[in-house]
Design a protein around this motif. Structure first.
Motif, PDB file in Angstrom:
ATOM      1  N   LEU A  96      43.233   6.912 -12.736  1.00 24.15           N
ATOM      2  CA  LEU A  96      42.173   6.986 -13.726  1.00 24.15           C
ATOM      3  C   LEU A  96      42.404   5.850 -14.719  1.00 24.15           C
ATOM      4  O   LEU A  96      43.520   5.658 -15.195  1.00 24.15           O
ATOM      5  CB  LEU A  96      42.200   8.330 -14.460  1.00 24.15           C
ATOM      6  CG  LEU A  96      41.962   9.561 -13.589  1.00 24.15           C
ATOM      7  CD1 LEU A  96      42.098  10.824 -14.416  1.00 24.15           C
ATOM      8  CD2 LEU A  96      40.590   9.493 -12.933  1.00 24.15           C
ATOM      9  N   ARG A  97      41.348   5.102 -15.009  1.00 26.20           N
ATOM     10  CA  ARG A  97      41.461   3.940 -15.891  1.00 26.20           C
ATOM     11  C   ARG A  97      40.739   4.226 -17.210  1.00 26.20           C
ATOM     12  O   ARG A  97      39.636   4.775 -17.214  1.00 26.20           O
ATOM     13  CB  ARG A  97      40.851   2.715 -15.227  1.00 26.20           C
ATOM     14  CG  ARG A  97      41.533   2.360 -13.912  1.00 26.20           C
ATOM     15  CD  ARG A  97      40.713   1.395 -13.069  1.00 26.20           C
ATOM     16  NE  ARG A  97      39.393   1.964 -12.802  1.00 26.20           N
ATOM     17  CZ  ARG A  97      38.249   1.289 -12.919  1.00 26.20           C
ATOM     18  NH1 ARG A  97      38.240   0.034 -13.280  1.00 26.20           N
ATOM     19  NH2 ARG A  97      37.084   1.872 -12.670  1.00 26.20           N
ATOM     20  N   PHE A  98      41.387   3.821 -18.292  1.00 31.22           N
ATOM     21  CA  PHE A  98      40.819   4.027 -19.623  1.00 31.22           C
ATOM     22  C   PHE A  98      40.823   2.711 -20.383  1.00 31.22           C
ATOM     23  O   PHE A  98      41.740   1.912 -20.242  1.00 31.22           O
ATOM     24  CB  PHE A  98      41.632   5.074 -20.398  1.00 31.22           C
ATOM     25  CG  PHE A  98      41.627   6.418 -19.730  1.00 31.22           C
ATOM     26  CD1 PHE A  98      40.595   7.314 -19.953  1.00 31.22           C
ATOM     27  CD2 PHE A  98      42.639   6.771 -18.862  1.00 31.22           C
ATOM     28  CE1 PHE A  98      40.574   8.545 -19.325  1.00 31.22           C
ATOM     29  CE2 PHE A  98      42.631   8.001 -18.224  1.00 31.22           C
ATOM     30  CZ  PHE A  98      41.596   8.896 -18.460  1.00 31.22           C
ATOM     31  N   GLN A  99      39.782   2.520 -21.203  1.00 31.51           N
ATOM     32  CA  GLN A  99      39.683   1.318 -22.027  1.00 31.51           C
ATOM     33  C   GLN A  99      39.450   1.724 -23.474  1.00 31.51           C
ATOM     34  O   GLN A  99      38.741   2.702 -23.754  1.00 31.51           O
ATOM     35  CB  GLN A  99      38.526   0.435 -21.564  1.00 31.51           C
ATOM     36  CG  GLN A  99      38.445  -0.887 -22.310  1.00 31.51           C
ATOM     37  CD  GLN A  99      37.392  -1.801 -21.729  1.00 31.51           C
ATOM     38  OE1 GLN A  99      36.252  -1.411 -21.538  1.00 31.51           O
ATOM     39  NE2 GLN A  99      37.795  -3.037 -21.445  1.00 31.51           N
ATOM     40  N   ALA A 100      40.051   0.960 -24.376  1.00 32.41           N
ATOM     41  CA  ALA A 100      39.871   1.223 -25.800  1.00 32.41           C
ATOM     42  C   ALA A 100      38.396   1.116 -26.167  1.00 32.41           C
ATOM     43  O   ALA A 100      37.679   0.246 -25.672  1.00 32.41           O
ATOM     44  CB  ALA A 100      40.687   0.233 -26.628  1.00 32.41           C
ATOM     45  N   LEU A 101      37.963   2.026 -27.008  1.00 35.00           N
ATOM     46  CA  LEU A 101      36.600   1.984 -27.519  1.00 35.00           C
ATOM     47  C   LEU A 101      36.534   0.917 -28.614  1.00 35.00           C
ATOM     48  O   LEU A 101      37.550   0.597 -29.238  1.00 35.00           O
ATOM     49  CB  LEU A 101      36.228   3.340 -28.128  1.00 35.00           C
ATOM     50  CG  LEU A 101      36.303   4.550 -27.203  1.00 35.00           C
ATOM     51  CD1 LEU A 101      36.074   5.822 -27.994  1.00 35.00           C
ATOM     52  CD2 LEU A 101      35.302   4.423 -26.072  1.00 35.00           C
ATOM     53  N   PRO A 102      35.344   0.398 -28.872  1.00 39.70           N
ATOM     54  CA  PRO A 102      35.226  -0.474 -30.042  1.00 39.70           C
ATOM     55  C   PRO A 102      35.677   0.306 -31.286  1.00 39.70           C
ATOM     56  O   PRO A 102      35.480   1.525 -31.372  1.00 39.70           O
ATOM     57  CB  PRO A 102      33.724  -0.798 -30.104  1.00 39.70           C
ATOM     58  CG  PRO A 102      33.257  -0.631 -28.685  1.00 39.70           C
ATOM     59  CD  PRO A 102      34.088   0.500 -28.133  1.00 39.70           C
ATOM     60  N   ARG A 103      36.264  -0.382 -32.219  1.00 42.09           N
ATOM     61  CA  ARG A 103      36.889   0.250 -33.382  1.00 42.09           C
ATOM     62  C   ARG A 103      35.944   1.211 -34.103  1.00 42.09           C
ATOM     63  O   ARG A 103      36.326   2.333 -34.438  1.00 42.09           O
ATOM     64  CB  ARG A 103      37.370  -0.844 -34.332  1.00 42.09           C
ATOM     65  CG  ARG A 103      38.151  -0.334 -35.496  1.00 42.09           C
ATOM     66  CD  ARG A 103      38.675  -1.488 -36.303  1.00 42.09           C
ATOM     67  NE  ARG A 103      39.544  -0.990 -37.354  1.00 42.09           N
ATOM     68  CZ  ARG A 103      39.740  -1.610 -38.483  1.00 42.09           C
ATOM     69  NH1 ARG A 103      39.142  -2.756 -38.710  1.00 42.09           N
ATOM     70  NH2 ARG A 103      40.541  -1.112 -39.378  1.00 42.09           N
ATOM     71  N   ALA A 138      34.565   9.149 -22.878  1.00 43.60           N
ATOM     72  CA  ALA A 138      34.104   7.911 -23.501  1.00 43.60           C
ATOM     73  C   ALA A 138      35.001   6.727 -23.149  1.00 43.60           C
ATOM     74  O   ALA A 138      34.513   5.609 -22.968  1.00 43.60           O
ATOM     75  CB  ALA A 138      34.031   8.080 -25.017  1.00 43.60           C
ATOM     76  N   ALA A 139      36.295   6.953 -23.056  1.00 43.30           N
ATOM     77  CA  ALA A 139      37.235   5.870 -22.777  1.00 43.30           C
ATOM     78  C   ALA A 139      37.383   5.582 -21.286  1.00 43.30           C
ATOM     79  O   ALA A 139      37.892   4.535 -20.912  1.00 43.30           O
ATOM     80  CB  ALA A 139      38.606   6.200 -23.371  1.00 43.30           C
ATOM     81  N   SER A 140      36.936   6.500 -20.444  1.00 45.59           N
ATOM     82  CA  SER A 140      37.122   6.344 -19.008  1.00 45.59           C
ATOM     83  C   SER A 140      36.289   5.201 -18.443  1.00 45.59           C
ATOM     84  O   SER A 140      35.099   5.075 -18.735  1.00 45.59           O
ATOM     85  CB  SER A 140      36.744   7.638 -18.288  1.00 45.59           C
ATOM     86  OG  SER A 140      36.902   7.480 -16.897  1.00 45.59           O
ATOM     87  N   LEU A 141      36.918   4.370 -17.631  1.00 46.69           N
ATOM     88  CA  LEU A 141      36.206   3.322 -16.903  1.00 46.69           C
ATOM     89  C   LEU A 141      35.668   3.852 -15.587  1.00 46.69           C
ATOM     90  O   LEU A 141      34.916   3.161 -14.890  1.00 46.69           O
ATOM     91  CB  LEU A 141      37.128   2.124 -16.649  1.00 46.69           C
ATOM     92  CG  LEU A 141      37.486   1.313 -17.889  1.00 46.69           C
ATOM     93  CD1 LEU A 141      38.567   0.286 -17.566  1.00 46.69           C
ATOM     94  CD2 LEU A 141      36.268   0.655 -18.492  1.00 46.69           C
TER      95      LEU A 141
END
Length: 182
Positions: A96-103, A138-141
């Protein structure tokens, strides 16, 4: 009306001839990502760990004995065994890949989930019970939904649920910068 992009100060450009290149790199940065790897097959995980250890030993021996053809062959064979063990593990695992949300999005999410009085007393800045599935989705790619995340958190063990939440939260706090000294 289109907003104009202001030109950098002339003295900054004079002090650093490569400023335009640096600025382009800064604007092209992507947000941090992390991967959570899940594999239920302990035998495959042990086999990959053992192969990794043996490959490192064989590599070290080959590096200290560059003229030893047997050591070189053993290192090559160990690398091949590691590649095969890793391929087997990768085949069985789910990533599972996660990416930081915009601040600003992350801050809005935190603000939308204030801690309960009890949680605030324990030092929480947000309500992990209500925020976790939303943050995970929300963070999941990957196409992971809030419903999926909530179900996993309800069904998985405490440690596994914590690891899922941690991956989605940890990427929000990932720091890829180094504050050096001049």
């Amino acid at each position: 009306m289109t907003a104009r992009k202001p030109a950098p100060p002339a003295d900054a450009v004079a002090a650093d001839a490569h400023w335009a290149s640096k600025l382009a790199k800064l604007r092209a940065r992507t947000r941090p990502t992390v991967t959570l790897t899940i594999c239920d097959d302990d035998d495959l995980k042990r086999a990959a760990a053992t192969a990794r250890f043996l490959e490192q030993q064989a590599k070290d021996t080959a590096e200290t004995n560059p003229d030893d053809k047997a050591a070189q062959a053993a290192a090559t064979a160990a690398a091949e065994r590691l590649a095969a063990a890793q391929a087997d593990l990768d085949e069985a695992a789910v990533q599972l890949r996660f990416q930081a949300l915009p601040r600003n999005e992350f801050r809005e999410l935190l603000a939308a989930h204030p801690p309960t009085e009890e949680q605030a007393g324990k030092g929480y800045d947000y309500n992990p019970d209500t925020m976790a599935p939303i943050l995970i989705a929300a963070a999941s790619l990957d196409p992971l939904t809030e419903e999926d995340a909530a179900a996993f958190l309800a069904e998985w063990s405490q440690a596994e649920g914590d690891a899922l939440v941690s991956a989605a939260l940890r990427v929000q706090q990932a720091d890829r910068m180094d504050l050096g000294k001049d």
